[in-house]
Write an enzyme that holds these catalytic residues in place. Structure first.
Site, PDB file in Angstrom:
ATOM      1  N   LYS A  14      49.800  53.392  39.002  1.00  0.00           N
ATOM      2  CA  LYS A  14      48.142  52.815  39.043  1.00  0.00           C
ATOM      3  C   LYS A  14      48.151  53.309  36.705  1.00  0.00           C
ATOM      4  CE  LYS A  14      44.422  56.354  40.600  1.00  0.00           C
ATOM      5  NZ  LYS A  14      44.036  56.001  39.677  1.00  0.00           N
ATOM      6  N   ALA A  16      45.274  53.441  34.235  1.00  0.00           N
ATOM      7  CA  ALA A  16      44.775  54.218  33.222  1.00  0.00           C
ATOM      8  C   ALA A  16      42.809  53.439  33.883  1.00  0.00           C
ATOM      9  CB  ALA A  16      43.868  54.675  31.788  1.00  0.00           C
ATOM     10  N   GLU A  17      42.593  52.923  34.425  1.00  0.00           N
ATOM     11  CA  GLU A  17      41.546  52.133  34.304  1.00  0.00           C
ATOM     12  C   GLU A  17      41.892  51.051  36.175  1.00  0.00           C
ATOM     13  OE1 GLU A  17      39.655  48.440  32.448  1.00  0.00           O
ATOM     14  OE2 GLU A  17      40.086  49.574  30.754  1.00  0.00           O
ATOM     15  N   ALA A  18      43.293  50.934  36.783  1.00  0.00           N
ATOM     16  CA  ALA A  18      43.573  50.010  37.637  1.00  0.00           C
ATOM     17  C   ALA A  18      44.638  50.648  38.487  1.00  0.00           C
ATOM     18  CB  ALA A  18      43.500  48.459  37.411  1.00  0.00           C
ATOM     19  N   ILE A  20      47.945  49.129  40.257  1.00  0.00           N
ATOM     20  CA  ILE A  20      48.845  47.587  41.066  1.00  0.00           C
ATOM     21  C   ILE A  20      49.408  47.389  42.656  1.00  0.00           C
ATOM     22  CG2 ILE A  20      50.238  45.957  39.547  1.00  0.00           C
ATOM     23  CD1 ILE A  20      48.080  46.956  37.759  1.00  0.00           C
ATOM     24  N   ASP A 129      44.714  46.697  22.825  1.00  0.00           N
ATOM     25  CA  ASP A 129      45.071  47.931  23.096  1.00  0.00           C
ATOM     26  C   ASP A 129      46.904  47.782  23.634  1.00  0.00           C
ATOM     27  OD1 ASP A 129      45.055  50.414  24.159  1.00  0.00           O
ATOM     28  OD2 ASP A 129      44.647  49.949  26.252  1.00  0.00           O
TER      29      ASP A 129
HETATM   30  N1  ADP Z   1      52.699  41.655  36.240  1.00  0.00           N
HETATM   31  C1  ADP Z   1      52.966  43.073  36.850  1.00  0.00           C
HETATM   32  N2  ADP Z   1      54.592  43.042  36.941  1.00  0.00           N
HETATM   33  C2  ADP Z   1      54.669  44.088  37.350  1.00  0.00           C
HETATM   34  N3  ADP Z   1      54.374  45.684  36.834  1.00  0.00           N
HETATM   35  C3  ADP Z   1      52.963  45.099  36.926  1.00  0.00           C
HETATM   36  C4  ADP Z   1      52.447  44.035  35.661  1.00  0.00           C
HETATM   37  N4  ADP Z   1      51.031  44.414  35.421  1.00  0.00           N
HETATM   38  C5  ADP Z   1      51.083  45.687  35.280  1.00  0.00           C
HETATM   39  N5  ADP Z   1      52.335  46.391  35.932  1.00  0.00           N
HETATM   40  C6  ADP Z   1      52.384  47.467  35.875  1.00  0.00           C
HETATM   41  O1  ADP Z   1      51.285  48.159  36.642  1.00  0.00           O
HETATM   42  C7  ADP Z   1      50.663  49.051  35.354  1.00  0.00           C
HETATM   43  C8  ADP Z   1      49.481  49.415  34.771  1.00  0.00           C
HETATM   44  O2  ADP Z   1      49.512  48.293  34.641  1.00  0.00           O
HETATM   45  P1  ADP Z   1      48.063  47.954  32.994  1.00  0.00           P
HETATM   46  O3  ADP Z   1      47.923  46.333  33.591  1.00  0.00           O
HETATM   47  O4  ADP Z   1      48.857  48.143  31.891  1.00  0.00           O
HETATM   48  O5  ADP Z   1      46.759  48.667  33.941  1.00  0.00           O
HETATM   49  P2  ADP Z   1      45.650  49.472  32.642  1.00  0.00           P
HETATM   50  O6  ADP Z   1      44.279  48.467  32.632  1.00  0.00           O
HETATM   51  O7  ADP Z   1      45.447  50.653  33.809  1.00  0.00           O
HETATM   52  O8  ADP Z   1      46.445  50.217  31.939  1.00  0.00           O
HETATM   53  C9  ADP Z   1      52.223  49.015  34.711  1.00  0.00           C
HETATM   54  O9  ADP Z   1      52.520  50.075  33.596  1.00  0.00           O
HETATM   55  C10 ADP Z   1      52.963  48.375  34.785  1.00  0.00           C
HETATM   56  O10 ADP Z   1      53.752  49.886  35.057  1.00  0.00           O
HETATM   57 MG    MG Z   2      47.935  49.710  30.922  1.00  0.00          MG
END
Ligand code: ADP
Ligand code: MG
Length: 220
Positions: A14, A16-18, A20, A129
Site C-alpha cells: 500500500k 501513499a496513493e495506491a 498494489i 517523485d
Molecule cells: N511493477 C511493480 N512490481 C512490483 N512491485 C511494485 C510495482 N509497482 C509498485 N510496486 C510496489 O508497490 C509500492 C507502491 O507502488 P507505487 O507505484 O510507488 O505507488 P504509490 O503512488 O502509492 O507510492 C512500491 O513501493 C512497490 O513496493
Molecule cells: Mg511510491
C-alpha cells in the site's frame, strides 16, 4: 462480475496513493495499481487528479521504456476504475536495500541509478517523485524506476533539478553516508548526461534558496 476482481489475489503493497495487488496474466506475474479516492478532496477534483496521474503515469513510463530506461512494462489501463496493469518486478525497494547493505556495496547500485536518471533527463523525461521508495532494485542489483504519476515530459532545468534534489533529500533523511552515495549517483548521472551539470547547479541554487527562507523563518 467485475473481471478485475479475479485478478486481485493478494495485496503486495500500500503506497501513499495506491494499493498494489498481485495477479497473473498468461502466467506472468503482474502488479495491479489501483489509485484510491482521497476522502478529504472534493469528489470531482479527486477524480480529475487521479485521472491526470493515471494518464501521466502511463504516458511517462511508456516514454521511459522506449528509450531504454528500466521500468515495468505497461500491460493495460482501465481509465474508468483508475487502474494500471503493470509487469510485476521482483526485488526490494531502495529504502529497504539500504538497510541491508554497507556503503561500498551500495555505491555500484547508486552509479547505475545515476545512469538511469541521466538517460531519463537527457531525453527530457521527468520522474516527478524520485524518492528512495520509488526505485526498485531487482536481481543482480539492477535498478528500475516505478511510480511515474507525477512525471512529465519537460526540458526545464528546474524540473530536472527537483528530481535530483528530492532524491538527495530522501537519501539524507535516512542515510549517514548520503554525501558519498549522492556523489556516486552524480558520477553516473553526468557520465551519460554531461549537460546534467546545469541540473546540479540548479539543485544547489534551490537548496540555498530553501536555506535562506529557513533562516528568514527562524524565530529569535
Ligand atoms: N511493477 C511493480 N512490481 C512490483 N512491485 C511494485 C510495482 N509497482 C509498485 N510496486 C510496489 O508497490 C509500492 C507502491 O507502488 P507505487 O507505484 O510507488 O505507488 P504509490 O503512488 O502509492 O507510492 C512500491 O513501493 C512497490 O513496493
Ligand atoms: Mg511510491
Amino acid at each position: 462480475m467485475d473481471p478485475m476482481n479475479l485478478l486481485k489475489k493478494g495485496q503486495i503493497a500500500k503506497g501513499a496513493e495506491a494499493i498494489i495487488y498481485r495477479g497473473t496474466f498468461l502466467q506472468d506475474p503482474i502488479a495491479i495499481k489501483h489509485r484510491l479516492p482521497k476522502a478529504y478532496r472534493h469528489p470531482d477534483i479527486d477524480n480529475r487528479i487521479r485521472l491526470h496521474r493515471l494518464r501521466s503515469e502511463a504516458k511517462v513510463m511508456t516514454s521511459a521504456r522506449k528509450i531504454g530506461v528500466s521500468v515495468p512494462c505497461l500491460m493495460g489501463i482501465d481509465i474508468q476504475n483508475h487502474i494500471l496493469i503493470l509487469e510485476s518486478l521482483e526485488g526490494k525497494i531502495l529504502f529497504e536495500k539500504m538497510d541491508s547493505l554497507p556503503t561500498e556495496k551500495l555505491q555500484p547500485i547508486f552509479l547505475k541509478i545515476g545512469r538511469q536518471i541521466g538517460l531519463l533527463h537527457s531525453n527530457d523525461i521527468i520522474h516527478g517523485d524520485l524518492t528512495v521508495f520509488n526505485v526498485l532494485i531487482q536481481l543482480e542489483e539492477k535498478p528500475s524506476l516505478i511510480d511515474f504519476g507525477l512525471g512529465k515530459i519537460s526540458n526545464e532545468v528546474e524540473a530536472k533539478a527537483d528530481d535530483i534534489l528530492t532524491f538527495y533529500s530522501t537519501l539524507k533523511a535516512i542515510e549517514p553516508a548520503s554525501k558519498i552515495l549522492f556523489s556516486t549517483f552524480l558520477e553516473g548521472y553526468l557520465g551519460v548526461y554531461p549537460e546534467g551539470k546545469n541540473t546540479y547547479e540548479q539543485m544547489k541554487k534551490i537548496q540555498s534558496r530553501a536555506r535562506y527562507i529557513a533562516r528568514e523563518d527562524r524565530l529569535e
